[in-house]
Design a protein around this motif. Structure first.
Motif, short mmCIF file in Angstrom:
data_model
loop_
_atom_site.label_atom_id
_atom_site.label_comp_id
_atom_site.label_asym_id
_atom_site.label_seq_id
_atom_site.Cartn_x
_atom_site.Cartn_y
_atom_site.Cartn_z
N ALA A 124 35.53 41.24 46.43
CA ALA A 124 37.15 41.12 46.13
C ALA A 124 36.99 39.49 46.18
N VAL A 125 37.98 38.99 45.47
CA VAL A 125 38.24 37.58 45.59
C VAL A 125 39.65 37.41 45.11
N ARG A 126 40.20 36.28 46.08
CA ARG A 126 41.55 35.80 45.53
C ARG A 126 41.58 34.94 44.38
N ARG A 127 40.70 34.01 44.35
CA ARG A 127 40.67 32.96 43.31
C ARG A 127 39.25 32.58 42.67
N VAL A 156 33.60 42.05 40.13
CA VAL A 156 34.32 41.34 41.11
C VAL A 156 36.08 41.72 40.76
N GLY A 157 36.88 41.97 41.68
CA GLY A 157 38.15 42.22 41.50
C GLY A 157 38.91 41.15 42.13
N ILE A 158 40.06 40.94 41.52
CA ILE A 158 41.02 39.89 41.81
C ILE A 158 42.16 39.96 42.78
N GLY A 159 42.28 39.47 43.99
CA GLY A 159 43.60 40.11 44.60
C GLY A 159 43.54 39.33 46.13
N LEU A 160 44.97 39.24 46.63
CA LEU A 160 45.04 38.43 47.88
C LEU A 160 45.20 39.74 48.91
N GLY A 163 45.83 45.90 48.16
CA GLY A 163 46.27 46.69 47.34
C GLY A 163 46.51 45.79 45.90
N ASP A 164 46.48 44.39 45.92
CA ASP A 164 46.73 43.28 44.81
C ASP A 164 45.65 43.69 43.82
N VAL A 165 44.42 44.11 44.17
CA VAL A 165 43.26 44.33 43.13
C VAL A 165 43.83 45.53 42.18
N GLU A 166 44.46 46.42 42.66
CA GLU A 166 44.95 47.46 41.70
C GLU A 166 45.56 47.25 40.47
N SER A 167 46.05 45.60 40.35
CA SER A 167 46.96 45.18 39.17
C SER A 167 45.71 44.32 38.44
N ASP A 168 44.71 44.23 38.80
CA ASP A 168 43.47 43.62 37.90
C ASP A 168 42.71 44.76 37.28
N GLU A 169 43.64 44.82 36.01
CA GLU A 169 43.13 46.03 35.56
C GLU A 169 41.48 45.78 34.84
#
Ligand code: FMN
Length: 191
Positions: A124-127, A156-160, A163-169
């Motif tokens: 998981a990563v923010r940026r 790799v999934g994107i989110g800060l 739960g943000d990562v759920e929007s990284d389709e």
């Protein structure tokens, strides 16, 4: 058939855990037993380089005040191992690094305990910094003589925030494809 996953995040049930569970959903559909171990809050020390594991050859780390020896056996018993970590300053967390160093050294000292198991990194990563983290975890699998399946992108999934990562389709789809490829590969290796 079993896959064990370790979440190296300091945050329980965060983005890394969500990504791992996405891989698990497919593995479970494919008939696999799964287990997620979250390292958050666990005091795991790094390797002290005593090399007792290399002389004793008893599948144990000499540091007995944490759960590393239990984790060595969990990895040994599994057909597949997922190591998940969020990106901290462009790298895996210290907990994940300690897990890798100590289980990896014990495995090497005991005729490569994890040889030909299937391994996958989940990040998981923010940026930025997700790829160095992904690469570093893969080094563990490759030097352990493990087999690494690919996916439709790097895992790799994107989110800060949690739960943000759920929007990284695309990230979620990558995990789904990883689960499918992992299941296929383990089944092939078992026949
Ligand atoms: C100490 C620390 C360092 C971080 N360093 C990075 C970084 O280098 N690059 C980045 O994109 N995100 C960075 N992040 C953000 C996390 O990678 C991101 O929030 C991730 O989704 C957390 O996953 P988790 O919910 O599983 O803990 C950092 C977060 C923390 C707490």
């Amino acid at each position: 058939m079993k896959v064990v996953a370790f979440n190296g995040s300091a945050r329980k049930d965060g983005n890394t855990a969500i990504l791992i569970r996405q891989v698990f959903n497919v593995l479970e559909e494919e008939g696999f037993e799964t287990e997620l171990i979250q390292l958050a809050g666990e005091p795991i020390r790094g390797c002290n380089a005593c090399r007792v594991c290399h002389s004793a050859k008893n599948e144990r780390c000499v540091i007995e005040d944490d759960r590393i020896n239990e984790y060595v056996q969990k990895m040994k018993e599994a057909d597949g191992i997922i190591l998940g970590s969020p990106t901290y300053f462009s790298m895996m967390t210290p907990e994940m690094k300690a897990l890798i160093d100590r289980t990896g050294y014990v495995a090497r000292a005991n005729d490569h305990l994890f040889r030909r198991k299937v391994g996958a990194a989940v990040v998981a990563v923010r940026r930025a910094g997700g790829i160095p983290t992904f690469d570093a975890i893969n080094h563990f699998f490759l030097i352990s003589q493990m087999v690494v399946p690919g996916s439709s992108y790097w895992n790799v999934g994107i989110g800060l925030k949690k739960g943000d990562v759920e929007s990284d389709e695309e990230g979620m789809k990558t995990m789904e494809d990883l689960g499918r490829n992992m299941a296929w590969l383990i089944k092939k290796l078992k026949t």
